[in-house]
Scaffold this motif. Structure first.
Motif, short mmCIF file in Angstrom:
data_model
loop_
_atom_site.label_atom_id
_atom_site.label_comp_id
_atom_site.label_asym_id
_atom_site.label_seq_id
_atom_site.Cartn_x
_atom_site.Cartn_y
_atom_site.Cartn_z
N TRP A 1 1.32 18.62 9.89
CA TRP A 1 1.43 19.16 8.88
C TRP A 1 -0.17 19.83 8.29
N THR A 2 0.66 21.04 8.18
CA THR A 2 -1.03 21.58 7.82
C THR A 2 -0.99 21.44 5.59
N VAL A 3 -2.60 20.89 5.91
CA VAL A 3 -3.10 21.15 4.28
C VAL A 3 -3.34 21.79 3.23
N ASN B 1 1.01 -1.06 -0.68
CA ASN B 1 0.65 -0.14 0.05
C ASN B 1 0.87 1.19 0.23
N GLU B 2 2.28 1.11 -0.98
CA GLU B 2 2.88 2.73 -0.19
C GLU B 2 2.96 3.47 -1.29
N ASP B 3 1.95 3.05 -2.46
CA ASP B 3 1.91 4.30 -2.67
C ASP B 3 0.12 5.18 -2.62
N GLU B 4 -0.36 4.44 -2.00
CA GLU B 4 -1.45 4.92 -1.10
C GLU B 4 -2.10 6.32 -0.73
N ALA B 5 -0.79 6.80 -0.07
CA ALA B 5 -0.67 7.97 0.99
C ALA B 5 -1.60 8.99 0.71
N PRO B 6 -1.63 9.38 -0.69
CA PRO B 6 -2.35 10.48 -1.10
C PRO B 6 -3.97 10.35 -1.15
N ASP B 7 -3.76 9.42 -1.53
CA ASP B 7 -5.47 8.44 -1.96
C ASP B 7 -6.14 8.88 -0.39
N LEU B 8 -4.65 8.07 0.60
CA LEU B 8 -5.39 8.26 1.85
C LEU B 8 -6.21 9.45 2.73
N LEU B 9 -5.46 10.35 2.50
CA LEU B 9 -5.23 12.00 3.31
C LEU B 9 -6.60 12.41 1.99
N ALA B 10 -6.88 12.26 0.98
CA ALA B 10 -7.61 13.22 0.49
C ALA B 10 -9.14 12.29 0.91
N LEU C 1 6.40 11.78 3.26
CA LEU C 1 5.97 13.73 3.02
C LEU C 1 6.04 13.43 0.98
N GLU C 2 6.85 12.71 1.61
CA GLU C 2 7.55 13.30 -0.37
C GLU C 2 6.01 12.61 -0.91
N SER C 3 5.44 11.03 -0.99
CA SER C 3 4.66 11.11 -1.37
C SER C 3 3.27 11.98 -1.56
N LEU C 4 3.16 12.37 -0.14
CA LEU C 4 1.96 13.54 -0.15
C LEU C 4 1.87 14.50 -0.57
N ARG C 5 3.28 15.03 -0.87
CA ARG C 5 3.73 16.64 -1.17
C ARG C 5 3.35 16.93 -3.42
N THR C 6 3.80 14.93 -3.34
CA THR C 6 3.29 14.92 -5.36
C THR C 6 1.56 15.58 -5.50
#
Ligand code: SF4
Length: 329
Positions: A236-238, A167-176, A211-216
């Motif tokens: 971190w503020t989004v 699931n290493e690619d899921e960080a941005p989806d999880l945050l959204a 953090l690198e993944s989220l920043r994409t």
């Protein structure tokens, strides 16, 4: 007070209510489960409430977090919460859960006095959830979180662990998704507390990777000038706020110097640290009719001997015998 030789004061008590779980997450335990604690070895509800009362009224504990295993599997949970909510001073109370069963219990837990919940969820994909937990319960977890939100057990915090190849690619989806649902998401670095002793530092996804993944997809700015005090999560503020995301860098940026934790296992042992290799037996004291002050003194002595930190970076680091599922997160 529960003070140690480094001057840290423990005000945050984690109480494991059972070592059992209804999931079999690959990073936690083997498919067949573990040898569970025998029933007579478990603290009774009365013993748990008594120890929490001693912690709150004699030892300065202000926060109580119920953990497991899976704490919703403890039949007396609602009653325990209710009795702890009546203590003076009343501690703040939260629950760390896999979310299965929350749909059924959220309203009763809120009415009993629980303040909030942390739910573990590592993926938005039902098939990955099934591979990871070896159970087909993804929807139950989502339903449980929604029930907690409706019941007012807020903020609902979501704890996610990322693993390579899963699931290493899921960080941005999880945050959204968490922002859309009104949940507070925190990513946690995986720690060497699995029953199989299979953790490898070079195989883990680090806070830096997350953090690198989220920043994409998001702009992240450190909240509160990067101060986290005794809170494990750096927040971190989004996209300029108001939403935030937390990253708990337990391995790469440990927060042991500000640790304010003390832990009680389901069989009544005080652990001064997740990685402690020694325990202090309060159950034996309770069952030999020790008075409150004698029990409190044992607890104080245990905390006085708390080590400086996890020892993860020491060349001779040894993983504790007790796995995470029998310590509580
Ligand atoms: S590793 Fe131990 S000392 Fe460090 S923060 Fe966790 S419980 Fe506290």
């Amino acid at each position: 007070m529960l003070i140690d030789t480094y001057g840290r004061v423990a005000t945050d008590l984690r109480v494991s209510l059972t070592d059992r779980c209804n999931l079999r997450c690959t990073y936690c335990m083997p498919e067949e489960g573990l040898r569970w604690l025998a029933k007579p070895d478990l603290l009774t509800d009365d013993e748990i409430v008594r120890l929490i009362r001693i912690a709150v009224t004699e030892l300065g504990v202000t926060e109580v977090r119920f953990t497991g295993g899976e704490p919703l599997l403890r039949p007396g949970l609602v009653g325990i919460v209710e009795r702890c909510a009546a203590l003076e001073p009343r501690p703040r109370m939260s629950l760390t859960t896999n979310g299965i069963g929350l749909k059924r219990t959220a309203t009763a837990l809120k009415a009993a006095g629980l303040d909030r919940v942390n739910v573990s969820l590592d993926t938005l994909r039902p098939d990955v959830f099934k591979t990871l937990t070896r159970r087909d319960r993804h929807q139950d977890v989502l339903d449980g979180m929604a029930a907690a939100r409706e019941a007012g057990l807020t903020p609902v915090k979501v704890n996610a662990v990322l693993m390579p190849g899963l699931n290493e690619d899921e960080a941005p989806d999880l945050l959204a998704w968490a922002i859309e649902q009104g949940y507070e998401l925190r990513f946690i670095e995986q720690m060497p507390l699995d029953a199989q002793h299979g953790w490898k530092r070079d195989g883990m996804i680090t806070a830096g990777d997350i953090l690198e993944s989220l920043r994409t997809r998001f702009d992240l700015a450190p909240e509160g000038a990067g101060e986290r005090g005794s809170a494990p999560a750096e927040r971190w503020t989004v996209d300029g706020g108001p939403h935030t995301v937390g990253v708990i860098a337990s391995v790469t940026r440990p927060f042991c110097r500000a640790c304010d934790r003390t832990r009680l296992t389901a069989d009544g042992q005080v652990r001064t640290c997740l990685f402690a290799t020694e325990e202090t037996d309060l159950r034996a004291a309770l069952r030999s009719d020790a008075g409150d002050e004698a029990v409190a003194e044992l607890w104080r002595k245990a905390m006085w001997g708390k080590k400086a930190g996890s020892g993860l970076d020491d060349p001779g680091f040894l993983q504790p015998d007790r796995p995470m599922s029998a310590i509580g997160g």
